[in-house]
Design an enzyme around this catalytic site. Structure first.
Site, PDB file in Angstrom:
ATOM      1  N   GLU A 260       0.891  -1.169   0.000  1.00  0.00           N
ATOM      2  CA  GLU A 260       0.000   0.000   0.000  1.00  0.00           C
ATOM      3  C   GLU A 260       0.920   1.207   0.000  1.00  0.00           C
ATOM      4  OE1 GLU A 260      -3.159  -0.116  -0.239  1.00  0.00           O
ATOM      5  OE2 GLU A 260      -3.444  -2.254   0.119  1.00  0.00           O
ATOM      6  N   CYS A 299      -3.080   8.659   3.348  1.00  0.00           N
ATOM      7  CA  CYS A 299      -2.744   8.137   2.018  1.00  0.00           C
ATOM      8  C   CYS A 299      -3.894   8.341   1.051  1.00  0.00           C
ATOM      9  CB  CYS A 299      -2.398   6.662   2.125  1.00  0.00           C
ATOM     10  SG  CYS A 299      -3.677   5.728   2.971  1.00  0.00           S
TER      11      CYS A 299
HETATM   12  P1  NAP Z   1       8.336   4.931   4.683  1.00  0.00           P
HETATM   13  O1  NAP Z   1       9.439   5.847   5.002  1.00  0.00           O
HETATM   14  O2  NAP Z   1       8.372   4.216   3.389  1.00  0.00           O
HETATM   15  O3  NAP Z   1       8.264   3.895   5.905  1.00  0.00           O
HETATM   16  C1  NAP Z   1       7.252   2.956   6.000  1.00  0.00           C
HETATM   17  C2  NAP Z   1       7.667   1.821   6.907  1.00  0.00           C
HETATM   18  O4  NAP Z   1       8.743   1.107   6.294  1.00  0.00           O
HETATM   19  C3  NAP Z   1       8.185   2.274   8.270  1.00  0.00           C
HETATM   20  O5  NAP Z   1       7.727   1.373   9.238  1.00  0.00           O
HETATM   21  C4  NAP Z   1       9.692   2.172   8.107  1.00  0.00           C
HETATM   22  O6  NAP Z   1      10.353   1.955   9.327  1.00  0.00           O
HETATM   23  C5  NAP Z   1       9.766   0.925   7.252  1.00  0.00           C
HETATM   24  N1  NAP Z   1      11.037   0.736   6.572  1.00  0.00           N
HETATM   25  C6  NAP Z   1      11.808   1.661   5.958  1.00  0.00           C
HETATM   26  N2  NAP Z   1      12.906   1.055   5.433  1.00  0.00           N
HETATM   27  C7  NAP Z   1      12.824  -0.261   5.741  1.00  0.00           C
HETATM   28  C8  NAP Z   1      13.650  -1.401   5.503  1.00  0.00           C
HETATM   29  N3  NAP Z   1      14.790  -1.305   4.828  1.00  0.00           N
HETATM   30  N4  NAP Z   1      13.266  -2.604   5.991  1.00  0.00           N
HETATM   31  C9  NAP Z   1      12.105  -2.735   6.677  1.00  0.00           C
HETATM   32  N5  NAP Z   1      11.286  -1.684   6.930  1.00  0.00           N
HETATM   33  C10 NAP Z   1      11.622  -0.464   6.467  1.00  0.00           C
HETATM   34  O7  NAP Z   1       6.931   5.657   4.724  1.00  0.00           O
HETATM   35  P2  NAP Z   1       6.377   6.646   5.833  1.00  0.00           P
HETATM   36  O8  NAP Z   1       7.127   7.913   5.676  1.00  0.00           O
HETATM   37  O9  NAP Z   1       6.312   6.006   7.180  1.00  0.00           O
HETATM   38  O10 NAP Z   1       4.866   6.812   5.360  1.00  0.00           O
HETATM   39  C11 NAP Z   1       4.428   7.788   4.475  1.00  0.00           C
HETATM   40  C12 NAP Z   1       4.025   7.166   3.154  1.00  0.00           C
HETATM   41  O11 NAP Z   1       3.126   6.092   3.375  1.00  0.00           O
HETATM   42  C13 NAP Z   1       3.300   8.132   2.281  1.00  0.00           C
HETATM   43  O12 NAP Z   1       3.860   8.114   1.008  1.00  0.00           O
HETATM   44  C14 NAP Z   1       1.869   7.592   2.222  1.00  0.00           C
HETATM   45  O13 NAP Z   1       1.203   7.827   1.020  1.00  0.00           O
HETATM   46  C15 NAP Z   1       2.069   6.151   2.443  1.00  0.00           C
HETATM   47  N6  NAP Z   1       0.873   5.560   3.039  1.00  0.00           N
HETATM   48  C16 NAP Z   1       0.124   4.710   2.300  1.00  0.00           C
HETATM   49  C17 NAP Z   1      -1.011   4.133   2.850  1.00  0.00           C
HETATM   50  C18 NAP Z   1      -1.852   3.178   2.076  1.00  0.00           C
HETATM   51  O14 NAP Z   1      -2.698   2.520   2.676  1.00  0.00           O
HETATM   52  N7  NAP Z   1      -1.693   3.048   0.791  1.00  0.00           N
HETATM   53  C19 NAP Z   1      -1.372   4.425   4.165  1.00  0.00           C
HETATM   54  C20 NAP Z   1      -0.589   5.300   4.886  1.00  0.00           C
HETATM   55  C21 NAP Z   1       0.543   5.864   4.306  1.00  0.00           C
HETATM   56  P3  NAP Z   1      11.125   3.146  10.110  1.00  0.00           P
HETATM   57  O15 NAP Z   1      10.095   4.116  10.507  1.00  0.00           O
HETATM   58  O16 NAP Z   1      11.752   2.451  11.246  1.00  0.00           O
HETATM   59  O17 NAP Z   1      12.099   3.719   9.112  1.00  0.00           O
END
Ligand code: NAP
Length: 523
Positions: A260, A299
């Protein structure tokens, strides 16, 4: 300061060394630290496979449904405390915290009801029939039947920072109802709320050991250890999603992956929507709500507004006017538009606004940091609500590519035709949801056929339902959530459909009498 430990292999584990800091983005006060270094992820998976999985799988759907209702009630009983924590770590208003926490409570309860309904069909059987039994040859005895059974693996859930409660438990609801244990990892920056919710679960002693494990911090080599029965459900940015789904081990073992990711959701005003009409006002309300709820960090929030060119200026003026009453500031002290969740998020949002503002005309807000009302001077991740008017909505540009995860919207003038609107929607390369506002049925039909393949969900807002419709930003447990292309290509929720990710569909061929007997069917 609270140190967030992880709940793994039946005990709380404090990571080695200093942790990442969690702040209150309204004040920059440090709330907690988290570090998962030193976790033995082999032992985590073993625990889920040998303890949590068997415990869940031996329950009937009815019993799993009861477990979900117990969990929903547990969180409801601690709702005020959870709202406080959500606000303190997320920085939003009380309403923002409710949207997340109540979303978790409601989705768990909804999945409990789905489970009860499923149990009416399955009784004590732990598998789900997919369609009817049918003869495969001229002999009525030799039949085929598709059947869903629970995969004997582990569900790894990685969540985004914006929904530490709902994101965690909407995923868990479907996994548990399917009978699969969960290893969940909240985004570190807002993990405080998830940590407390799992703590409540463990303290209650009401849930099978091993059915949930929590990782506060990095997942280390967890993904490199997943096998063919396991799954990964990820929510976050498209960049992280792409990186995780291309993990060699996941590819080699065909580990199921659901992504997602981010999305350039739109609202389209039809050519029949007159300025000041009920539909016009309803559309305006939805846009303002999506810009301000959770400070635009949903999102599903509307990012692009398609408006017939002759009404673009009036819509811009109406929006600026509607946003002018907001108080950007500390929600604990009366701010009505809180900060974004982290300081780095603020940097990204302001940089994104600068990029889009260079392509259009800034109607309000902008790319400079603003002081929050009742926040310490110079502190806090505040962003002014921002509206950008583009010249031509159908022209290519960053507006179709850059998701600004904050209180910002772009207005895209178009010629009012359904064909042009569908084409502009598709320029977002696949979205979670979009709204079309019109009473013109042929126009709606043309737009539906052109745009629906690019969307996971579509709200058709016409006059008769304008007052009763739920907003597009609200994900409903009964409807699928996910979207094609850049939105990740995933699908969650959708009632019973959400269980399919955690179950295997097998085509059975055999003797009708034998199959009926072992599947517990009449006749
Ligand atoms: P993100 O930076 O991609 O992080 C998402 C998750 O991935 C966090 O738990 C992060 O952990 C983890 N992560 C990062 N690198 C990783 C790795 N190498 N191995 C395992 N896990 C890893 O996204 P975000 O900034 O939290 O969220 C914002 C984005 O989410 C926006 O673009 C939004 O559109 C999207 N979103 C989508 C939905 C949907 O349902 N489609 C819902 C909500 C948000 P850490 O925090 O520990 O780095």
């Amino acid at each position: 300061m609270i140190r967030l430990s992880s709940y793994v292999a039946g005990r709380w584990f404090e990571g080695n060394g200093p942790g990442a800091l969690l702040i209150n983005p309204a004040t920059e006060e440090v709330m907690a630290e988290a570090n998962a270094a030193g976790i033995d992820f082999g032992a985590v998976l073993d625990h889920a496979r040998k303890v949590g999985g068997p415990a869940l799988r031996q329950l009937t759907f009815k019993e799993r449904a009861t477990l979900l209702m117990t969990l929903s009630k547990l969180f409801h009983a601690h709702r005020e405390e959870l709202l406080d924590l959500g606000q303190a770590n997320g920085g939003g208003t009380r309403g923002d915290a409710k949207f997340d926490v109540d979303g978790a409570i409601g989705t768990l309860a909804a999945y409990s009801v789905f489970g009860d309904k499923l149990a009416e069909r399955t009784g004590n059987r732990k598998s789900i029939l997919d369609g009817e039994m049918f003869a495969l040859t001229r002999s009525p005895r030799f039949v085929g039947q598709h059947l869903w059974t629970t995969r004997a693996g582990v569900a790894v859930h990685i969540n985004a920072f914006n929904f530490p409660a709902w994101g965690t438990f909407e995923k868990l609801a479907a996994a548990w109802l399917a009978g699969v244990p969960v290893v969940t990892k909240p985004a570190t920056s807002t993990a405080l709320l998830t940590w407390r919710m799992v703590q409540l679960m463990v303290e209650s002693g009401k849930f099978p050991e091993g059915a949930i494990q929590l990782v506060c911090g990095s997942t280390g080599d967890l993904l490199d250890r997943l096998g063919p029965m396991d799954s990964l459900a990820f929510t976050g940015s498209a960049a992280t999603g792409t990186m995780l789904r291309s993990n060699n081990n996941l590819l080699r073992n065909s580990v199921r992956v659901n992504v997602e990711a981010d999305s350039l959701n739109a609202l389209v005003l039809g050519p029949d929507v007159e300025v000041g009409s009920d539909l016009w006002s309803a559309a305006l309300r939805l846009i303002v709500q999506d810009m301000t709820q959770k400070s635009g960090q949903k999102c599903t929030a509307i990012r692009r507004v398609l408006v017939p060119a002759e009404r673009a200026e009036e819509l811009g003026e109406a929006l600026v006017d509607a946003l002018s009453g907001l108080k950007v500031g500390n929600p604990m002290a009366g701010g009505t538009l809180g900060p974004v969740a982290t300081m780095s998020q603020q940097r990204d949002v302001l940089a994104g606004i600068a990029t889009l503002a260079a392509e259009g005309k800034l109607l309000c807000g902008g790319s400079s940091r603003v002081e929050g009302v009742d926040a310490p001077a110079g502190k806090g991740a505040y962003v002014a609500p921002t509206v950008i008017l583009m010249k031509d909505g159908s022209a290519p540009g960053k507006v179709h590519d850059l998701e600004i995860f904050g209180p910002c919207v772009s207005l895209l003038p178009y010629d009012g035709s359904a064909g042009a609107a569908a084409c502009i929607l598709s320029m977002g390369q696949g979205s979670l949801v979009s709204t079309v506002v019109s009473d013109q049925r042929p126009w709606l039909e043309e737009l539906l056929n052109g745009a629906a393949p690019w969307l996971g969900r579509m709200l058709l807002l016409s006059s008769k339902i304008a007052d009763s419709a739920t907003p597009p930003g609200m994900v409903l447990p009964a409807l699928v959530h996910g979207g094609p292309g850049r939105a990740g290509g995933g699908e969650e929720l959708g009632g019973e459909r959400g269980l399919c990710f955690y179950m295997q569909r097998t085509a059975l061929q055999g003797d009708q009498v034998v199959l009926r007997k072992i599947l517990g069917l009449e006749g």
